[in-house]
Design an enzyme around this catalytic site. Structure first.
Site, PDB file in Angstrom:
ATOM      1  N   GLY A  16       0.580   5.731  -1.476  1.00 60.07           N
ATOM      2  CA  GLY A  16      -0.283   6.416  -1.717  1.00 60.07           C
ATOM      3  C   GLY A  16      -0.262   8.153  -0.792  1.00 60.07           C
ATOM      4  N   ARG A  67       4.083   8.761   3.286  1.00 59.96           N
ATOM      5  CA  ARG A  67       5.165   7.730   3.275  1.00 59.96           C
ATOM      6  C   ARG A  67       6.401   8.111   2.808  1.00 59.96           C
ATOM      7  NH1 ARG A  67       1.534   2.973   2.503  1.00 59.96           N
ATOM      8  NH2 ARG A  67       0.273   3.666   4.295  1.00 59.96           N
ATOM      9  N   ARG A 121       2.229  19.894  -4.340  1.00 62.83           N
ATOM     10  CA  ARG A 121       0.941  19.987  -4.216  1.00 62.83           C
ATOM     11  C   ARG A 121       0.692  18.914  -3.527  1.00 62.83           C
ATOM     12  NH1 ARG A 121      -5.284  19.194  -6.551  1.00 62.83           N
ATOM     13  NH2 ARG A 121      -4.876  20.462  -8.622  1.00 62.83           N
ATOM     14  N   ARG A 144       3.699   0.016  -6.688  1.00 67.65           N
ATOM     15  CA  ARG A 144       3.176   1.394  -5.911  1.00 67.65           C
ATOM     16  C   ARG A 144       3.488  -0.056  -4.526  1.00 67.65           C
ATOM     17  NH1 ARG A 144      -1.419   2.509  -2.946  1.00 67.65           N
ATOM     18  NH2 ARG A 144      -3.136   1.041  -2.901  1.00 67.65           N
ATOM     19  N   SER A 177      -0.975   0.270   0.733  1.00 67.73           N
ATOM     20  CA  SER A 177      -1.984  -0.480   1.786  1.00 67.73           C
ATOM     21  C   SER A 177      -3.558  -0.936   1.695  1.00 67.73           C
ATOM     22  CB  SER A 177      -2.643  -0.156   3.257  1.00 67.73           C
ATOM     23  OG  SER A 177      -3.604   0.695   2.969  1.00 67.73           O
ATOM     24  N   SER A 222      -3.006  -3.636   5.902  1.00 69.62           N
ATOM     25  CA  SER A 222      -3.936  -2.628   7.166  1.00 69.62           C
ATOM     26  C   SER A 222      -4.990  -3.347   7.570  1.00 69.62           C
ATOM     27  CB  SER A 222      -3.553  -1.258   6.290  1.00 69.62           C
ATOM     28  OG  SER A 222      -4.703  -1.050   5.813  1.00 69.62           O
ATOM     29  N   ASP A 223      -5.556  -3.678   7.198  1.00 72.45           N
ATOM     30  CA  ASP A 223      -6.811  -3.853   7.834  1.00 72.45           C
ATOM     31  C   ASP A 223      -7.973  -5.225   7.622  1.00 72.45           C
ATOM     32  OD1 ASP A 223      -7.554  -1.612   6.618  1.00 72.45           O
ATOM     33  OD2 ASP A 223      -9.467  -2.977   5.470  1.00 72.45           O
ATOM     34  N   ARG A 270       0.657   2.389   9.726  1.00 74.88           N
ATOM     35  CA  ARG A 270       0.717   2.418   8.529  1.00 74.88           C
ATOM     36  C   ARG A 270       1.911   2.835   7.716  1.00 74.88           C
ATOM     37  NH1 ARG A 270      -4.542   2.086   9.171  1.00 74.88           N
ATOM     38  NH2 ARG A 270      -5.824   4.332   8.426  1.00 74.88           N
TER      39      ARG A 270
HETATM   40  N1  HPA Z   1     -10.974  -0.022   1.239  1.00 72.27           N
HETATM   41  C1  HPA Z   1     -10.327  -0.070   0.426  1.00 72.27           C
HETATM   42  N2  HPA Z   1      -8.977   0.721   0.573  1.00 72.27           N
HETATM   43  C2  HPA Z   1      -8.140   0.175   1.444  1.00 72.27           C
HETATM   44  C3  HPA Z   1      -8.470  -0.145   2.718  1.00 72.27           C
HETATM   45  C4  HPA Z   1     -10.772  -0.316   2.452  1.00 72.27           C
HETATM   46  O1  HPA Z   1     -10.929  -1.143   3.315  1.00 72.27           O
HETATM   47  N3  HPA Z   1      -8.109  -0.507   3.702  1.00 72.27           N
HETATM   48  C5  HPA Z   1      -6.664  -0.241   3.339  1.00 72.27           C
HETATM   49  N4  HPA Z   1      -6.989   0.473   1.878  1.00 72.27           N
END
Ligand code: HPA
Length: 235
Positions: A23, A27, A46, A90, A93, A205-206, A220
């Site tokens: 994304g 990265r 861009r 792709r 995260s 990532s979470d 990340r």
């Molecule tokens: N929501 C949407 N996209 C994401 C999230 C999330 O919690 N974490 C990483 N990408």
């Protein structure tokens, strides 16, 4: 339409058959500089840096998608239709809702549910089910096994909202959806319509269940080396 396109300044032939697509533009630069030999910058419109170089002798490109389905919709469409790209992987995260998934685990998104409207453009008499290419799913799973990475294969949610007032993640979790990101469904729709291949691999990532494990933006960018190795092996 011919090349360059409205969003990509590269020349015909500048992209390899396989494009890895994180994304974040930083990265994509990190992947090119860390993993690709003789990487050449082929796009910077861009600030969306695209590079083509060599990984273990195979020509491969990497270009960022930006965030969200409209953004990846544009870049993947132009790459598939105007630059002759055959497969887009792709490398993103995601947040996870599954009890067996922790920060830094990998989700291989076999399918992508969405609360977005991307597929409405096809005027289908029902609901399209955006899917990854099975061969890429299989190879990615095999690579994860080989590298000893903890992973799950399944459905992901491509959400149009990062900040979701309805906080709907756990409703999707009840349907077995593993996690949430914001791009895969549009990528899979574009691949299907173009008759090309796509896959999304995400590092968690979470976690919605274990928020204490969440990674920082810096982590990340650099800590997802295993996922990138999985993706590069597919090229
Ligand atoms: N929501 C949407 N996209 C994401 C999230 C999330 O919690 N974490 C990483 N990408």
């Amino acid at each position: 339409m011919s090349v360059p396109t409205p969003h990509i300044s590269a020349k015909a032939g500048d992209f390899a058959c396989t494009v890895l697509m994180p994304g974040d533009p930083l990265r994509s630069e990190f992947i090119a500089k860390t993993y690709l030999k003789d990487a050449v910058l082929v796009n910077d419109v861009r600030g969306v840096h695209g590079y083509t170089g060599y990984y273990k002798g195979r020509r491969v490109s990497v270009m960022a998608s930006g965030m969200g389905q409209p953004a990846i919709g544009i870049y993947s469409y132009e790459l598939f239709h105007f630059y002759g790209v055959e497969q887009i992987i792709r490398v993103g995260s995601c947040g996870s809702f599954h009890p067996d998934l922790h920060a830094r685990d990998i989700i291989i998104a076999m399918g992508a549910c969405t609360n977005g409207n991307y597929a409405a453009q096809y005027n289908l008499p029902g609901t399209f089910c955006p899917l990854a290419d099975f061969g890429l799913v299989k190879q990615a799973a095999e690579q994860c096994e080989k590298l000893g990475v903890h992973y799950m294969v399944g459905n992901i949610l491509s959400s149009d909202m990062f900040y979701d007032d309805a906080n709907s993640g756990m409703q999707w979790a009840k349907m077995g959806v593993l996690g949430v990101e914001m791009e895969s469904a549009a990528l899979y729709c574009n691949a299907a319509r173009a008759g090309k291949k796509a896959l999304c691999i995400c590092t968690v990532s979470d976690s919605f269940l274990y928020p204490e494990e969440n990674t920082t933006a810096e982590e990340r960018q650099v800590s997802f080396t295993k996922m990138m190795e999985v993706a590069l092996e597919l090229a």
